[in-house]
Design an enzyme around this catalytic site. Structure first.
Site, PDB file in Angstrom:
ATOM      1  N   ASP A  65     -46.787   3.085 -32.213  1.00 30.63           N
ATOM      2  CA  ASP A  65     -45.374   3.174 -32.564  1.00 30.63           C
ATOM      3  C   ASP A  65     -44.735   4.205 -31.637  1.00 30.63           C
ATOM      4  OD1 ASP A  65     -42.867   3.642 -33.624  1.00 30.63           O
ATOM      5  OD2 ASP A  65     -43.542   3.745 -35.701  1.00 30.63           O
ATOM      6  N   ASP A 109     -46.779  -1.169 -27.085  1.00 32.80           N
ATOM      7  CA  ASP A 109     -46.077  -2.031 -28.030  1.00 32.80           C
ATOM      8  C   ASP A 109     -46.681  -1.833 -29.415  1.00 32.80           C
ATOM      9  OD1 ASP A 109     -44.036  -4.532 -27.533  1.00 32.80           O
ATOM     10  OD2 ASP A 109     -45.200  -4.782 -29.372  1.00 32.80           O
ATOM     11  N   CYS A 137     -31.380  -7.208 -23.942  1.00 29.82           N
ATOM     12  CA  CYS A 137     -30.926  -8.597 -23.777  1.00 29.82           C
ATOM     13  C   CYS A 137     -29.864  -8.886 -24.841  1.00 29.82           C
ATOM     14  CB  CYS A 137     -32.094  -9.572 -23.876  1.00 29.82           C
ATOM     15  SG  CYS A 137     -33.081  -9.458 -25.381  1.00 29.82           S
TER      16      CYS A 137
END
Length: 413
Positions: free
Chosen positions: A276, A250, A345
């Site tokens: 990254d 992350d 999502c």
């Protein structure tokens, strides 16, 4: 002159509403600053509840306000925002009208209190009500047909158990419902840190829909998985609990810190890595890659109603570009015979179904259709073998977030 009790919570709610509607911030971004002067946890919860209901029902609240004014108030007028909050309290949180007035009108100090008082009183005398389900903003009505009923209430709390074999025990202990092995749903309201099993790390909070991508990878049996965009760690922990050796990558230092805290609390093992993904290069390829990609998060509108009013074509296009760059990286890091899970999502087809078509046409990966037997709670895959959930599903059981999930394998060379 002493201010009425509860005024600080209402002022914080107004600040959060303004941050979302005028500056395009998320509620998560707006809350710390807005709540700075609200010391008590119940008052903080009240402020969030007020602004959440105002955003959830904004279209309907505005229609009521317009029905009681001769000249429509500008969308960003402070009296309109205050009235939205006042009506949300009265119609959704069942706050008595005298308390709504006592804590609402002071927010218009030096402004048109009489106007706000008159509009609110007129609507109360009419005994107005809200519809059975929120009216979605116009730009979403056609795209999200049938989903509004899933937005009526904030969601209940889904837990992902560390040990699937203890599902029955934890369901009984917590007095919840289970829709799949390793899942328990319990009513909202109890602070998470006070729920039994928190301190011992027996579970973590994760919406049922968000639990599904890792379930589609099965038992890891010591194989290597990469969890891209991993924080705050729900999917990392699920993979670890299923035997995978997980690299959790992350870019956010803060969110990665949360992931590390969650691993420590649950006693699960993973290798957190801050980098990254667009510039990082791994030392080896992976048996499985889970890309829960950055997205508009419109599928989380049950718990984050701000997305109803922040997201438009520009934000969707920006996310699509980032997602494709990450997909390209992930495809190159996958072993022959390995599995790629792409998930978002988001309710937007540009971020879900259209991305899946692009993967099919671009990388030579073989679709691995999702089967109905892999899914819990009577969910079914699409004819293409993808998974699409939305807030209108499982409504009688409390609903679930909107997710898109696709699965592919890399040809053995």
């Amino acid at each position: 002159m002493a201010q009425p009790s509860g005024i600080h919570a209402r002022r914080a709610a107004l600040k959060m509403l303004d941050a979302v509607l005028r500056r395009g911030e998320t509620l998560e971004q707006a809350a710390p600053g807005a709540l700075r002067d609200v010391r008590k946890a119940p008052d903080q919860a009240l402020a969030k509840a007020i602004v959440g209901e105002a955003l959830r029902w904004l279209t309907d609240l505005d229609a009521l306000i317009d029905s009681a004014t001769k000249n429509p108030l500008p969308d960003d007028a402070k009296p309109r925002s205050v009235l939205r909050l006042m009506l949300a309290q009265s119609l959704r949180l069942e706050t008595p009208p005298h308390a709504v007035i006592a804590t609402g009108l002071p927010l218009l100090a030096g402004g048109p209190r009489r106007l706000a008082h008159g509009v609110f009183s007129t609507l109360m005398k009419r005994e107005v009500t809200l519809p059975e389900a929120p009216t979605l903003p116009e730009r979403f009505q056609e795209r999200w047909d049938g989903m509004a009923h899933g937005l009526v209430q904030p969601p209940e709390v889904d837990l992902h158990l560390k040990d699937e074999g203890q599902t029955d025990q934890w369901q009984a202990k917590l007095g919840g419902e289970s829709f799949a092995s390793g899942h328990v749903r319990m009513p909202r309201g109890t602070p998470i840190e006070q729920v039994e099993g928190y301190d011992e790390g027996a579970w973590w909070v994760q919406d049922l829909a968000a639990q599904l991508p890792t379930r589609l990878l099965g038992d890891g049996a010591g194989k290597h998985a990469l969890d891209l965009c991993a924080a705050p760690g729900g999917k990392t922990m699920a993979l670890s609990a299923s035997g995978w050796k997980v690299t959790a990558l992350d870019i956010s230092k803060r969110r990665l810190g949360v992931l590390k805290d969650n691993l420590k609390r649950t006693g699960l093992k993973a290798s957190p890595l801050r980098a990254d993904a667009l510039t990082w290069e791994p030392k080896h390829q992976f048996d499985a890659i889970l890309l829960d990609a950055p997205c508009t998060a419109t599928g989380t509108c049950r718990r984050h109603p701000d997305v109803l009013h922040r997201i438009g074509p520009r934000q969707i296009a920006e996310m699509v570009e980032i997602q494709r760059a990450l997909i390209e990286k992930a495809a190159g890091w996958l072993k022959s015979g390995g599995t790629l899970i792409y998930a978002v999502c988001s309710l937007e087809p540009e971020e879900g179904e259209e991305q899946a078509d692009w993967i099919n046409d671009t990388f030579g990966l073989t679709p691995a259709p999702i089967q109905g037997v892999e899914l819990p709670a009577s969910l079914e895959p699409t004819p293409e073998g993808w998974l699409r959930t939305h807030p209108g599903m499982l409504r009688e059981k409390g609903g679930l977030d909107g997710f898109f999930v696709g699965r592919w394998t890399k040809s053995v060379r």
